[in-house]
Design an enzyme around this catalytic site. Structure first.
Site, PDB file in Angstrom:
ATOM      1  N   HIS A  87       0.849  -1.200   0.000  1.00 29.44           N
ATOM      2  CA  HIS A  87       0.000   0.000   0.000  1.00 29.44           C
ATOM      3  C   HIS A  87       0.881   1.245   0.000  1.00 29.44           C
ATOM      4  CE1 HIS A  87      -2.739   3.133   1.288  1.00 29.44           C
ATOM      5  NE2 HIS A  87      -3.672   2.376   0.736  1.00 29.44           N
ATOM      6  N   GLU A 110      -3.166   2.544  -7.451  1.00 32.19           N
ATOM      7  CA  GLU A 110      -3.447   3.677  -6.567  1.00 32.19           C
ATOM      8  C   GLU A 110      -2.708   4.910  -7.081  1.00 32.19           C
ATOM      9  OE1 GLU A 110      -3.734   2.699  -2.066  1.00 32.19           O
ATOM     10  OE2 GLU A 110      -1.732   2.190  -2.739  1.00 32.19           O
TER      11      GLU A 110
HETATM   12  P1  13P Z   1      -9.196   6.935  -0.565  1.00 31.66           P
HETATM   13  O1  13P Z   1     -10.329   6.082  -1.106  1.00 31.66           O
HETATM   14  O2  13P Z   1      -9.500   7.574   0.748  1.00 31.66           O
HETATM   15  O3  13P Z   1      -8.691   7.888  -1.605  1.00 31.66           O
HETATM   16  O4  13P Z   1      -7.998   5.934  -0.261  1.00 31.66           O
HETATM   17  C1  13P Z   1      -7.515   5.101  -1.255  1.00 31.66           C
HETATM   18  C2  13P Z   1      -6.621   4.118  -0.621  1.00 31.66           C
HETATM   19  O5  13P Z   1      -5.559   4.441  -0.122  1.00 31.66           O
HETATM   20  C3  13P Z   1      -7.132   2.771  -0.542  1.00 31.66           C
HETATM   21  O6  13P Z   1      -6.263   1.937   0.125  1.00 31.66           O
END
Ligand code: 13P
Length: 256
Positions: A90, A165
């Site tokens: 992550h 992400e």
């Molecule tokens: P948000 O949905 O708050 O942008 O976060 C994304 C994330 O880091 C999911 O692990």
């Protein structure tokens, strides 16, 4: 979404308590017939999710089964507890714990070896995005995983998922942070798919993880190469998360 791939909506609660009502009978955190749902709570709440029958996993797990690693837990321990999933790489872990691509690849393998489904997270930061380095960064982060997938014909795509992400789109507590446009996200997802080994391209789920919420989920999930979401902020608001899961369910019905 391609009808061959079942959507997965994953809630990452990060370092927050489980939202009230998460374990209710009609909780949106329970998997549906045509949508998989999973939750990533803090270590402290894993047991509560498991006892409530909610598919879940740790936000991080070490590859070594046991050892002198203060503050950590291992993939093996999470599996033994009854977890089904694990997050790997992550962006918070990459940023705050300086996890490297090689370390993350080891976590990915350990999760699979312990029959957990790893969700491998990757994506460019704001400065990399602004410098036009997105593709270069994604290729670098993905390379160790592509090597693992290439070397293992028996590793079917139901045993892992990927989550793109765009770090610049992650809400970090700001509910008004804009996600990538669905068109831009689709373009990147298609590119990511094209980088995967040929035999894994059609079957691998690629989730979108950057400010997915009730208001934009349907549009994002309608894109052919977006196979679900890794949801942060909106996963802490039960009603908003429910909207995302319902959008996924509708999408799955339309495609099924
Ligand atoms: P948000 O949905 O708050 O942008 O976060 C994304 C994330 O880091 C999911 O692990």
């Amino acid at each position: 979404m391609n009808p061959k791939r079942k959507l997965l909506i994953a809630g990452n609660w990060k370092m927050n308590p489980a939202p009230a009502g998460f374990d209710a009978d009609d909780s949106p955190f329970r998997s549906r017939k045509n949508v998989d749902v999973a939750v990533f709570p803090t270590f402290l709440d894993l047991r509560r999710c498991i006892d409530a029958g909610i598919p879940c996993g740790p936000q991080f797990g070490r590859p070594e089964p046991t050892g002198a690693f203060t503050g950590d837990i291992s993939m093996a321990m999470a599996a033994k507890l009854g977890c089904q999933y694990a997050l790997c790489g992550h962006s918070d872990r990459r940023q705050f714990h300086h996890e490297t691509d090689e370390e993350i690849a080891k976590q990915f393998v350990a999760a699979i070896d312990n029959n957990l489904i790893p969700i491998f997270c990757f994506g460019e930061t704001e400065s990399e995005h602004d410098a036009g380095k997105t593709i270069e960064v994604l290729k670098r982060q993905l390379q160790p995983i592509i090597t693992i997938l290439t070397g293992s014909l028996s590793l079917t795509a139901d045993r892992f998922s990927l989550a793109y992400e765009p770090v610049w789109a992650i809400s970090r507590g700001d509910p008004n942070k804009p996600a990538a446009t669905s068109k831009d996200a689709q373009e990147i997802h298609a590119l990511i798919r094209s980088l995967l080994p040929k035999d894994k391209q059609a079957s691998t789920r690629i989730l979108y993880g950057g400010s997915m919420k009730g208001s934009n989920a349907a549009e994002l999930l309608a894109q052919p190469d977006i196979d679900g979401g890794l949801v942060g902020g909106a996963s802490l608001k039960i009603d908003d998360f429910r909207k995302i899961v319902e959008a996924a369910e509708k999408n799955g019905q339309n495609n099924g």
